[in-house]
Motif scaffolding. Structure first.
Motif, mmCIF file in Angstrom:
data_model
loop_
_atom_site.group_PDB
_atom_site.id
_atom_site.type_symbol
_atom_site.label_atom_id
_atom_site.label_comp_id
_atom_site.label_asym_id
_atom_site.label_seq_id
_atom_site.Cartn_x
_atom_site.Cartn_y
_atom_site.Cartn_z
ATOM 1 N N THR A 72 16.371 36.780 16.261
ATOM 2 C CA THR A 72 16.249 35.427 15.716
ATOM 3 C C THR A 72 17.029 35.252 14.415
ATOM 4 O O THR A 72 16.897 34.221 13.756
ATOM 5 C CB THR A 72 14.763 35.068 15.460
ATOM 6 O OG1 THR A 72 14.228 35.969 14.487
ATOM 7 C CG2 THR A 72 13.943 35.134 16.733
ATOM 8 N N VAL A 73 17.843 36.223 14.057
ATOM 9 C CA VAL A 73 18.514 36.173 12.752
ATOM 10 C C VAL A 73 19.516 35.028 12.673
ATOM 11 O O VAL A 73 19.631 34.372 11.624
ATOM 12 C CB VAL A 73 19.155 37.527 12.373
ATOM 13 C CG1 VAL A 73 20.416 37.805 13.156
ATOM 14 C CG2 VAL A 73 19.402 37.592 10.877
ATOM 15 N N GLU A 74 20.226 34.734 13.732
ATOM 16 C CA GLU A 74 21.206 33.649 13.648
ATOM 17 C C GLU A 74 20.521 32.302 13.413
ATOM 18 O O GLU A 74 21.012 31.479 12.644
ATOM 19 C CB GLU A 74 22.088 33.576 14.894
ATOM 20 C CG GLU A 74 23.198 32.546 14.741
ATOM 21 C CD GLU A 74 24.253 32.590 15.829
ATOM 22 O OE1 GLU A 74 25.307 31.979 15.623
ATOM 23 O OE2 GLU A 74 24.014 33.212 16.885
ATOM 24 N N GLU A 75 19.361 32.111 14.024
ATOM 25 C CA GLU A 75 18.610 30.873 13.788
ATOM 26 C C GLU A 75 18.224 30.756 12.318
ATOM 27 O O GLU A 75 18.292 29.668 11.737
ATOM 28 C CB GLU A 75 17.361 30.839 14.662
ATOM 29 C CG GLU A 75 17.676 30.733 16.142
ATOM 30 C CD GLU A 75 16.475 31.017 17.011
ATOM 31 O OE1 GLU A 75 15.400 30.445 16.744
ATOM 32 O OE2 GLU A 75 16.622 31.823 17.950
ATOM 33 N N ARG A 76 17.807 31.863 11.720
ATOM 34 C CA ARG A 76 17.440 31.833 10.303
ATOM 35 C C ARG A 76 18.654 31.632 9.407
ATOM 36 O O ARG A 76 18.579 30.931 8.399
ATOM 37 C CB ARG A 76 16.686 33.112 9.927
ATOM 38 C CG ARG A 76 15.250 33.058 10.443
ATOM 39 C CD ARG A 76 14.471 34.310 10.150
ATOM 40 N NE ARG A 76 14.746 35.283 11.196
ATOM 41 C CZ ARG A 76 15.186 36.506 11.001
ATOM 42 N NH1 ARG A 76 15.360 36.961 9.791
ATOM 43 N NH2 ARG A 76 15.412 37.302 12.016
ATOM 44 N N ILE A 77 19.774 32.219 9.781
ATOM 45 C CA ILE A 77 21.008 32.003 9.018
ATOM 46 C C ILE A 77 21.368 30.521 9.023
ATOM 47 O O ILE A 77 21.757 29.963 8.000
ATOM 48 C CB ILE A 77 22.158 32.874 9.577
ATOM 49 C CG1 ILE A 77 21.917 34.347 9.225
ATOM 50 C CG2 ILE A 77 23.510 32.392 9.047
ATOM 51 C CD1 ILE A 77 22.869 35.323 9.881
#
Length: 168
Positions: A72-77
């Protein structure tokens, strides 16, 4: 720097940095480990994690999210304006995880999570982080470098200098 995520290898010091940032900035914090883990062996689904992150991000115009969770890191970025990456020496990360397993649970951990147990494969995951996971994180740096502020720390002196300047 209003919407901050802190990512990096387990044991790199993400939560420690976030606690210090919270003291300086007084932003609300979401510790992903605290919401993701139900117990040592149970966790919420990826969709539940996404929903929690989205709700938290909408709840304030200033916040800090602590945690890796590459899925889910890209969503948080995309939600953040500042991405802090801790690229700390692997042996330091491993030692920090071992040391943490000997201490009492901290505020960034789920109530049902047993910190004293290092799960099978976890130290191996840490040992491969720089070769397997960090390149994924760095691809996001490349992809979003013109839209987001990326701050990458390679050691604790850099972290402490940043915090000292921020505290001024």
């Amino acid at each position: 720097m209003k919407k901050i995520i802190v990512i990096g290898c387990p044991g790199a010091g993400k939560s420690t940095l976030v606690f210090k940032l919270k003291d300086i900035l007084n932003y609300p914090v979401l510790h992903l480990d605290k919401v993701y883990h139900i117990t040592t062996d149970q966790h919420i689904t990826r969709d539940e994690l996404r929903a929690i992150v989205a709700d938290f991000a909408k709840s304030s115009d200033k916040w800090i999210i602590d945690g890796n969770y590459i899925s889910t890191v890209e969503e948080r970025i995309k939600l953040a304006d500042t991405i802090i990456i801790l690229d700390i020496n692997t042996q330091i990360c491993i030692q920090n995880v071992i040391n943490r397993s000997k201490k009492e649970k901290t505020a960034d951990m789920a109530a049902g999570f047993d910190n004293s147990k290092i799960k099978d494969g976890f130290l191996e995951f840490i040992s491969k982080f720089k070769s397997e996971t960090l390149p994924i994180l760095m691809s996001y740096v490349e992809k979003y470098r013109n839209e987001k502020e990326f701050i990458i720390f390679h050691n604790y002196d850099e972290v402490n200098s940043f915090l000292a300047n921020l505290n001024k």
